[in-house]
Design a protein around this motif. Structure first.
Motif, PDB file in Angstrom:
ATOM      1  N   VAL A 127      84.498 -11.732  41.269  1.00  0.00           N
ATOM      2  CA  VAL A 127      85.868 -11.352  40.913  1.00  0.00           C
ATOM      3  C   VAL A 127      86.714 -12.610  40.722  1.00  0.00           C
ATOM      4  N   PRO A 128      87.475 -12.694  39.607  1.00  0.00           N
ATOM      5  CA  PRO A 128      88.316 -13.866  39.400  1.00  0.00           C
ATOM      6  C   PRO A 128      89.295 -14.033  40.565  1.00  0.00           C
ATOM      7  N   GLY A 129      89.399 -15.233  41.079  1.00  0.00           N
ATOM      8  CA  GLY A 129      90.401 -15.502  42.107  1.00  0.00           C
ATOM      9  C   GLY A 129      89.934 -15.305  43.531  1.00  0.00           C
ATOM     10  N   ILE A 130      88.836 -14.587  43.746  1.00  0.00           N
ATOM     11  CA  ILE A 130      88.342 -14.476  45.127  1.00  0.00           C
ATOM     12  C   ILE A 130      86.861 -14.830  45.184  1.00  0.00           C
ATOM     13  N   GLU A 131      86.420 -15.205  46.365  1.00  0.00           N
ATOM     14  CA  GLU A 131      85.015 -15.539  46.570  1.00  0.00           C
ATOM     15  C   GLU A 131      84.349 -14.412  47.315  1.00  0.00           C
ATOM     16  N   THR A 132      83.254 -13.938  46.783  1.00  0.00           N
ATOM     17  CA  THR A 132      82.504 -12.896  47.480  1.00  0.00           C
ATOM     18  C   THR A 132      81.172 -13.483  47.905  1.00  0.00           C
ATOM     19  N   GLU A 133      80.467 -12.768  48.781  1.00  0.00           N
ATOM     20  CA  GLU A 133      79.300 -13.367  49.414  1.00  0.00           C
ATOM     21  C   GLU A 133      78.213 -12.323  49.672  1.00  0.00           C
ATOM     22  N   ILE A 134      76.958 -12.731  49.497  1.00  0.00           N
ATOM     23  CA  ILE A 134      75.838 -11.908  49.973  1.00  0.00           C
ATOM     24  C   ILE A 134      74.727 -12.824  50.469  1.00  0.00           C
ATOM     25  N   PHE A 135      73.832 -12.239  51.243  1.00  0.00           N
ATOM     26  CA  PHE A 135      72.665 -12.976  51.725  1.00  0.00           C
ATOM     27  C   PHE A 135      71.406 -12.323  51.186  1.00  0.00           C
ATOM     28  N   VAL A 136      70.467 -13.166  50.797  1.00  0.00           N
ATOM     29  CA  VAL A 136      69.195 -12.672  50.286  1.00  0.00           C
ATOM     30  C   VAL A 136      68.093 -13.546  50.868  1.00  0.00           C
ATOM     31  N   THR A 137      67.070 -12.916  51.428  1.00  0.00           N
ATOM     32  CA  THR A 137      65.931 -13.667  51.949  1.00  0.00           C
ATOM     33  C   THR A 137      64.678 -13.250  51.185  1.00  0.00           C
ATOM     34  N   PRO A 138      64.287 -14.018  50.149  1.00  0.00           N
ATOM     35  CA  PRO A 138      63.109 -13.625  49.366  1.00  0.00           C
ATOM     36  C   PRO A 138      61.861 -13.659  50.234  1.00  0.00           C
TER      37      PRO A 138
END
Ligand SMILES: [Cu+2]
Length: 234
Positions: free
Chosen positions: A181-192
Motif C-alpha cells: 500500500v502506498p505510504g505504509i509498510e506491511t509485513e509478512i513472514f515466509v519460511t521456505p
C-alpha cells in the motif's frame, strides 16, 4: 425404527464418502513450499472435514425424508401442525456455535504463529509498482532484482511497499499474501521448506497491466543463495 436408522446412516456414509473423495482426489490448493502454508492448509483441512461431516448428515436427512415421506401425487391435504422441538433447536444452535468457535481458535493460533519473527530472519523488501515487482536485500548489499531468490529453511521477513496504487504480494506455493500500500509498510513472514521455482503474482487488480505483474521466485540452498548474492553485488 431400527431399520430406518440403519438406512439413514447408510445414505449418510455413501454421501460422506463421495464428498470426501471430491475433497481428496482433486488438488484444490497449490502444493505447499513453506511452513506457514502448511499451517494454513491444516486449517483448510480442518474446515473441510467438518464440512464433509455436516454435509453428509444434512444431505442424508433430506434424501431419507424425500424417499420415505413424499406425499402421493393426489394428496392435497395440508400437513399436520407441528410445534417446535426444543432439544433439536438447542442442538442445531450449539453444535454450529462450537464448530465456529473451534475454527476461530485454530485460525487465531495459526495467524499468530505465522506472524512470529524468528532469530536470523532474512530481510527482503518487495516494491510494487505498475506493473512489476522489485526486490531488495538491505542487509546484504545495495542492489535491486526483478527475481526473488530465497534460501531454503531460513525465515524471510518481507516488507512491502508500493510507489503508486495498491498491489498485493503473493507466491501461491508459499501461502502468505499481503497488500503493498502506498505510504505504509506491511509485513509478512515466509519460511521456505523446499527448493524450487515458483511464481510471484500481484493479486490486487492494479490497472491495465495487472495480469502481467508477475515475477519469478526461486528457493535455493543456502550455498547457492550466498553465491547469488555475490553475483548481485558485482
Ligand atoms: Cu499490481
Amino acid at each position: 425404527m431400527r431399520k430406518g436408522i440403519v438406512q439413514l446412516v447408510a445414505i449418510g456414509v455413501v454421501i460422506g464418502v463421495a464428498v470426501a473423495l471430491v475433497a481428496v482426489l482433486f488438488q484444490w490448493l497449490p502444493e505447499s513450499a513453506s511452513e506457514e502454508f502448511d499451517r494454513i492448509q491444516d486449517i483448510y483441512w480442518f474446515a473441510t472435514w467438518m464440512s464433509v461431516v455436516i454435509f453428509a448428515v444434512v444431505a442424508a436427512v433430506v434424501v431419507y425424508s424425500v424417499w420415505k415421506w413424499r406425499v402421493p401425487p393426489d394428496d392435497d391435504a395440508e400437513g399436520p401442525p407441528i410445534h417446535g422441538h426444543t432439544g433439536l433447536e438447542i442442538a442445531w444452535t450449539a453444535v454450529p456455535a462450537i464448530l465456529v468457535i473451534a475454527l476461530g481458535i485454530v485460525s487465531a493460533v495459526v495467524l499468530s504463529r505465522n506472524a512470529e519473527e524468528k532469530e536470523g530472519a532474512l530481510e527482503v523488501r518487495a516494491l510494487g509498482q505498475q506493473f512489476a515487482w522489485t526486490f531488495e536485500y538491505p542487509e546484504l548489499g545495495d542492489f535491486e532484482t526483478g527475481e526473488l531468490v530465497l534460501p531454503v529453511g531460513r525465515q524471510a521477513q518481507f516488507t512491502m511497499e508500493s510507489v503508486d496504487v495498491i498491489h498485493s504480494f503473493w507466491v501461491p506455493n508459499l501461502g502468505q499474501k499481503m497488500d503493498a500500500v502506498p505510504g505504509i509498510e506491511t509485513e509478512i513472514f515466509v519460511t521456505p521448506k523446499r527448493t524450487g521455482e515458483f511464481a510471484v503474482v500481484c493479486t490486487e487488480l492494479c490497472g491495465l497491466g495487472h495480469a502481467t505483474m508477475r515475477a519469478k521466485a526461486r528457493v535455493v540452498t543456502p550455498a547457492e543463495f550466498d553465491q547469488w548474492i555475490e553475483e548481485q553485488r558485482t
